[in-house]
Structures are given as structure tokens and as C-alpha cells.
Design a protein around this motif. Sequence first.
Motif, short mmCIF file in Angstrom:
data_model
loop_
_atom_site.label_atom_id
_atom_site.label_comp_id
_atom_site.label_asym_id
_atom_site.label_seq_id
_atom_site.Cartn_x
_atom_site.Cartn_y
_atom_site.Cartn_z
N LYS A 52 -4.80 10.48 -4.14
CA LYS A 52 -5.30 9.58 -5.17
C LYS A 52 -4.61 8.21 -5.10
O LYS A 52 -3.38 8.12 -5.18
N GLY A 53 -5.42 7.17 -4.93
CA GLY A 53 -4.92 5.80 -4.92
C GLY A 53 -4.19 5.38 -3.67
O GLY A 53 -3.72 4.24 -3.57
N LYS A 54 -4.09 6.24 -2.68
CA LYS A 54 -3.32 5.94 -1.48
C LYS A 54 -4.21 5.36 -0.38
O LYS A 54 -5.44 5.49 -0.39
N THR A 55 -3.56 4.72 0.59
CA THR A 55 -4.23 4.33 1.82
C THR A 55 -4.12 5.51 2.78
O THR A 55 -3.03 5.80 3.29
N ALA A 65 -7.57 5.08 -2.07
CA ALA A 65 -8.01 3.69 -2.27
C ALA A 65 -8.68 3.14 -1.02
O ALA A 65 -9.64 2.37 -1.10
N LYS A 66 -8.15 3.51 0.15
CA LYS A 66 -8.70 3.07 1.43
C LYS A 66 -8.66 4.24 2.40
O LYS A 66 -7.82 5.13 2.27
N ASP A 71 0.83 -1.20 0.00
CA ASP A 71 0.00 0.00 0.00
C ASP A 71 0.87 1.26 0.00
O ASP A 71 1.91 1.31 0.64
#
Length: 218
Positions: free
Chosen positions: A129-132, A160-161, A72
Motif C-alpha cells: 500500500k502506497g509503495k513504489t 502508488a507506482k 518514494d
Amino acid sequence: MQVIDFSKQNSVINQYMAELRDKNYQKNRLVFRHNVQRIGEMMAFELSKTLDYKTKTVTTPLGTIDISLPKDDVLIATVLRAGLPFHEGFLHVFDKAANAFVSAYRMYTNREHTEVGIHTEYMASPSCKGKTLIIADPMLATGGSMAASYEALVKTGKPAKVHIACVIATPEGLEVLRETLPEDATVWCAAIDPGMNEHKYIVPGFGDAGDLCYGEKL
């Protein structure tokens, strides 16, 4: 939204919480900050078990070995100023994480100091964007500061999360997050207290986290 309450488990986190709440221990700011930091470290360790992993081959002086490592892309955000030692605990565990800082504070909107508004005036963050995304803030009282911080951060991109970490939460604050966060978000807390007093401080709580960490403000 999943809520994980560590006070329902037997762990050393409960010892740190007892010291944070104890008005005698609170006289030592170093001890107070250290306990907040240690709770952050332990919470981060538990949270790390939920990440996605990939296998990497590591070369040692005597050979090679395959090790499962987190894949992640973690972004740790915190709310100034009370969140700094808690954030530091998370950063000790996720030492390669990107970081974000939000200045969001509550202001009483009536003379009796019973109604609260949230003001956000500053943010320093990479794209989410796209990160946890992990937002670490010790106190989840009304939920207003956390919701405002989340809404400011996701303007940079959709994570993402989403994980919310706090030391103490209230049912009211959790309800605000249910209405704000994605359904698959997770809230991690060391304790959930019954509610707040007329001035919107958590009861029994432990007082103002920022003041206890760094001293009283004007």
C-alpha cells in the motif's frame, strides 16, 4: 503501459547481454550471475531517475549542504529462484528498500510440454500500500508468472507506482502485462526477443535463467 528497451540504446548493458547469451560464457555460473546482477544495478539506477525527490539538509564536518534525495517508499519483489541475482542488483542500488519474495513457477499442463500453467505457492511480503513496487524477474516469456506475482502482491495493498524489470521480454509477455497492470505502469527490459519456441522458452534468449545461475533441477 510504458516499455523501456535498453537494447535500443548504446550502453555497456549490451556487453553483459552478449555474455549472458554466449554458451561459452554460460559455463561459468559465477560470471552469469554477476552479469544478471550488474544489469539489475544499472536498470535500478535508470529507474531511480523516475522517482519523486525531496531536499534534505546534510551536515558535514565543515558545514551543511542541501541534497535532493528519493522520497518514494520502495518495495522490491522477485520471483524465486531465478530472480535472486537480479533482485540483488536492485537491492545494491535501493539499499533501504523493503523486499518481497514470491514462489511462482510454471508447470507444463500437457504431455508434449507445449502448454504452460502457473502455480503460486508461497509469498513473503510487507504491505504494498502506497509503495513504489518493483518486481524484478529475469525472464518475461508467457507473462504468466509475472502476472500471477503482481496479482498476489497487490492483495496486500494498492501500490502508488508499479515497475516491472526483466532481462529479456517477449511481445506475448508484454501483451499479458498490458492486460494486467495499471495503465501508468512501466516495464524495463534489457532486450525484447521475437518470441518463444514450442516449449515456451524465449528464442534466441539464453536458456533457463535459474539453471544457469544455480544448476539444473529435477
